[in-house]
Design a protein around this motif. Structure first.
Motif, PDB file in Angstrom:
ATOM      1  N   PRO A 109       0.812  -1.239   0.070  1.00  0.00           N
ATOM      2  CA  PRO A 109       0.059   0.005  -0.014  1.00  0.00           C
ATOM      3  C   PRO A 109       0.967   1.404  -0.038  1.00  0.00           C
ATOM      4  O   PRO A 109       0.236   2.397  -0.549  1.00  0.00           O
ATOM      5  CB  PRO A 109      -0.992   0.028   1.341  1.00  0.00           C
ATOM      6  CG  PRO A 109      -0.147  -1.189   2.123  1.00  0.00           C
ATOM      7  CD  PRO A 109       0.399  -2.010   1.290  1.00  0.00           C
ATOM      8  N   SER A 110       2.096   1.137   0.344  1.00  0.00           N
ATOM      9  CA  SER A 110       3.021   2.484   0.547  1.00  0.00           C
ATOM     10  C   SER A 110       3.175   2.973  -0.992  1.00  0.00           C
ATOM     11  O   SER A 110       3.511   4.031  -1.200  1.00  0.00           O
ATOM     12  CB  SER A 110       4.184   2.012   0.937  1.00  0.00           C
ATOM     13  OG  SER A 110       5.131   1.133   0.218  1.00  0.00           O
ATOM     14  N   ILE A 111       2.821   2.127  -2.027  1.00  0.00           N
ATOM     15  CA  ILE A 111       2.883   2.555  -3.493  1.00  0.00           C
ATOM     16  C   ILE A 111       2.237   4.103  -3.702  1.00  0.00           C
ATOM     17  O   ILE A 111       2.788   4.718  -4.602  1.00  0.00           O
ATOM     18  CB  ILE A 111       2.585   1.326  -4.414  1.00  0.00           C
ATOM     19  CG1 ILE A 111       3.364   1.790  -5.867  1.00  0.00           C
ATOM     20  CG2 ILE A 111       1.202   1.396  -4.504  1.00  0.00           C
ATOM     21  CD1 ILE A 111       3.051   0.656  -6.782  1.00  0.00           C
ATOM     22  N   ALA A 112       1.024   4.123  -2.937  1.00  0.00           N
ATOM     23  CA  ALA A 112       0.434   5.507  -3.313  1.00  0.00           C
ATOM     24  C   ALA A 112       1.466   6.575  -2.846  1.00  0.00           C
ATOM     25  O   ALA A 112       0.980   7.765  -3.193  1.00  0.00           O
ATOM     26  CB  ALA A 112      -0.854   5.379  -2.409  1.00  0.00           C
ATOM     27  N   HIS A 113       2.482   6.331  -2.105  1.00  0.00           N
ATOM     28  CA  HIS A 113       3.151   7.430  -1.549  1.00  0.00           C
ATOM     29  C   HIS A 113       4.372   7.900  -2.662  1.00  0.00           C
ATOM     30  O   HIS A 113       4.995   8.873  -2.879  1.00  0.00           O
ATOM     31  CB  HIS A 113       4.073   7.223  -0.299  1.00  0.00           C
ATOM     32  CG  HIS A 113       2.936   7.137   0.929  1.00  0.00           C
ATOM     33  ND1 HIS A 113       2.825   8.527   1.432  1.00  0.00           N
ATOM     34  CD2 HIS A 113       2.810   6.280   1.508  1.00  0.00           C
ATOM     35  CE1 HIS A 113       2.021   8.165   2.523  1.00  0.00           C
ATOM     36  NE2 HIS A 113       2.043   7.001   2.520  1.00  0.00           N
ATOM     37  N   PHE A 114       4.378   6.628  -3.636  1.00  0.00           N
ATOM     38  CA  PHE A 114       5.791   6.607  -4.521  1.00  0.00           C
ATOM     39  C   PHE A 114       5.232   6.964  -5.940  1.00  0.00           C
ATOM     40  O   PHE A 114       6.105   7.578  -6.518  1.00  0.00           O
ATOM     41  CB  PHE A 114       6.545   5.463  -4.458  1.00  0.00           C
ATOM     42  CG  PHE A 114       6.956   5.086  -3.201  1.00  0.00           C
ATOM     43  CD1 PHE A 114       7.379   5.942  -2.311  1.00  0.00           C
ATOM     44  CD2 PHE A 114       6.692   3.923  -2.652  1.00  0.00           C
ATOM     45  CE1 PHE A 114       8.042   5.632  -1.154  1.00  0.00           C
ATOM     46  CE2 PHE A 114       7.161   3.399  -1.237  1.00  0.00           C
ATOM     47  CZ  PHE A 114       7.826   4.230  -0.426  1.00  0.00           C
ATOM     48  N   LEU A 115       4.098   6.826  -6.216  1.00  0.00           N
ATOM     49  CA  LEU A 115       3.859   6.705  -7.655  1.00  0.00           C
ATOM     50  C   LEU A 115       2.242   7.379  -7.722  1.00  0.00           C
ATOM     51  O   LEU A 115       1.361   6.835  -6.908  1.00  0.00           O
ATOM     52  CB  LEU A 115       3.633   5.684  -8.387  1.00  0.00           C
ATOM     53  CG  LEU A 115       5.120   5.233  -8.738  1.00  0.00           C
ATOM     54  CD1 LEU A 115       4.787   3.537  -9.297  1.00  0.00           C
ATOM     55  CD2 LEU A 115       5.864   5.903  -9.706  1.00  0.00           C
ATOM     56  N   HIS A 116       1.725   8.213  -8.486  1.00  0.00           N
ATOM     57  CA  HIS A 116       0.230   8.475  -8.898  1.00  0.00           C
ATOM     58  C   HIS A 116      -0.494   7.219  -9.572  1.00  0.00           C
ATOM     59  O   HIS A 116       0.261   6.235 -10.016  1.00  0.00           O
ATOM     60  CB  HIS A 116      -0.076   9.780  -9.736  1.00  0.00           C
ATOM     61  CG  HIS A 116       0.669   9.881 -10.910  1.00  0.00           C
ATOM     62  ND1 HIS A 116       0.420   9.014 -11.945  1.00  0.00           N
ATOM     63  CD2 HIS A 116       1.829  10.528 -11.452  1.00  0.00           C
ATOM     64  CE1 HIS A 116       0.983   9.469 -12.999  1.00  0.00           C
ATOM     65  NE2 HIS A 116       1.999  10.251 -12.634  1.00  0.00           N
ATOM     66  N   ILE A 117      -1.667   7.171  -9.377  1.00  0.00           N
ATOM     67  CA  ILE A 117      -2.412   5.954  -9.663  1.00  0.00           C
ATOM     68  C   ILE A 117      -2.234   5.679 -11.051  1.00  0.00           C
ATOM     69  O   ILE A 117      -1.994   4.212 -11.480  1.00  0.00           O
ATOM     70  CB  ILE A 117      -3.986   6.119  -9.220  1.00  0.00           C
ATOM     71  CG1 ILE A 117      -4.684   4.615  -9.270  1.00  0.00           C
ATOM     72  CG2 ILE A 117      -4.459   7.053 -10.325  1.00  0.00           C
ATOM     73  CD1 ILE A 117      -4.214   3.713  -8.338  1.00  0.00           C
ATOM     74  N   GLU A 118      -2.129   6.375 -12.132  1.00  0.00           N
ATOM     75  CA  GLU A 118      -1.895   6.059 -13.363  1.00  0.00           C
ATOM     76  C   GLU A 118      -0.540   5.218 -13.529  1.00  0.00           C
ATOM     77  O   GLU A 118      -0.499   4.374 -14.370  1.00  0.00           O
ATOM     78  CB  GLU A 118      -1.815   7.138 -14.226  1.00  0.00           C
ATOM     79  CG  GLU A 118      -3.262   7.926 -14.442  1.00  0.00           C
ATOM     80  CD  GLU A 118      -3.565   8.970 -13.351  1.00  0.00           C
ATOM     81  OE1 GLU A 118      -2.896   9.075 -12.438  1.00  0.00           O
ATOM     82  OE2 GLU A 118      -4.787   9.578 -13.646  1.00  0.00           O
ATOM     83  N   SER A 119       0.541   5.649 -12.828  1.00  0.00           N
ATOM     84  CA  SER A 119       1.608   4.929 -13.060  1.00  0.00           C
ATOM     85  C   SER A 119       1.750   3.670 -12.165  1.00  0.00           C
ATOM     86  O   SER A 119       2.183   2.710 -12.481  1.00  0.00           O
ATOM     87  CB  SER A 119       2.886   5.909 -12.341  1.00  0.00           C
ATOM     88  OG  SER A 119       3.133   6.852 -13.408  1.00  0.00           O
TER      89      SER A 119
END
Length: 206
Positions: free
Chosen positions: A177-187
């Protein structure tokens, strides 16, 4: 080059050059070579060098520029973060990623997941055979699964359930879930699709 890709590529460089490269390196676990003004970024099983002075990206193994999709994902990984964050060491579906994960899931399933089902659903063991080519490590989900350290702070997990005459094959891609800090949703979606396409291509080549 497709106009939308060019816009995203140029904006990625613009956003990156507004950040302190030493801070980027610390925050995203990549290396900064100050005297060369270069960032060195692992992405799947490859190493890429971003030359900030000349605004170029080079794949180390081939000594040439990567494809535009690869370049954009690397630029977004380096430029999107707003604050320090660490992986949560748990797995969730795209549906649970904020800012649009559930909205975009049907299209993601159609473009990425269904391809994985077609490629691996009848032979899940092939995932374990091909995963090491992308530096994937076996995991303990489904009938076959593997974790890929896509970027230093972004792991993805691919899971396959074998189908038979009574039960349809299935697959998923899980995210920390931390991916939301690292990329916007399209990425986020683009990265999942990128990994799926790499695995599908490996299966098709055999």
């Amino acid at each position: 080059m497709d106009t939308n890709y060019r816009i995203a590529y140029d904006k990625g460089w613009q956003d990156l050059k507004q950040k302190d490269p030493a801070e980027v390196a610390r925050s995203m676990d990549v290396r900064y070579i100050e005297e060369e003004q270069q960032l060195v970024v692992p992405f799947l099983n490859e190493i890429y060098t971003l030359d900030l002075k000349h605004q170029t990206i080079t794949r180390k193994s081939a000594g040439q520029a990567p494809g535009i999709e690869t370049a954009i994902l690397i630029l977004h990984y380096l430029s999107f973060f707003q604050s320090l964050a660490e992986p949560a060491n748990k797995w969730v579906s795209l549906k649970e990623i904020p800012n649009g994960g559930s909205l975009f899931y049907p299209a993601f399933h159609k473009t990425a997941i269904q391809g994985l089902i077609k490629a691996y659903g009848q032979q899940p063991q092939l995932l374990l055979e091909y995963a090491p080519r992308l530096a994937g490590q076996p995991a303990a989900f489904g009938d076959a699964s593997a974790v890929f350290q896509v970027f230093p702070k972004i792991p993805l997990c691919v899971v396959i359930w074998e189908g038979d005459e009574e039960i349809a094959a299935n697959a998923t891609i899980l995210f920390d879930p931390s991916i939301a800090h690292f990329l916007h949703i399209e990425s986020v979606i683009g990265l999942g699709g990128y990994l799926a396409n790499k695995l599908i291509k490996l299966a098709q080549e055999q």
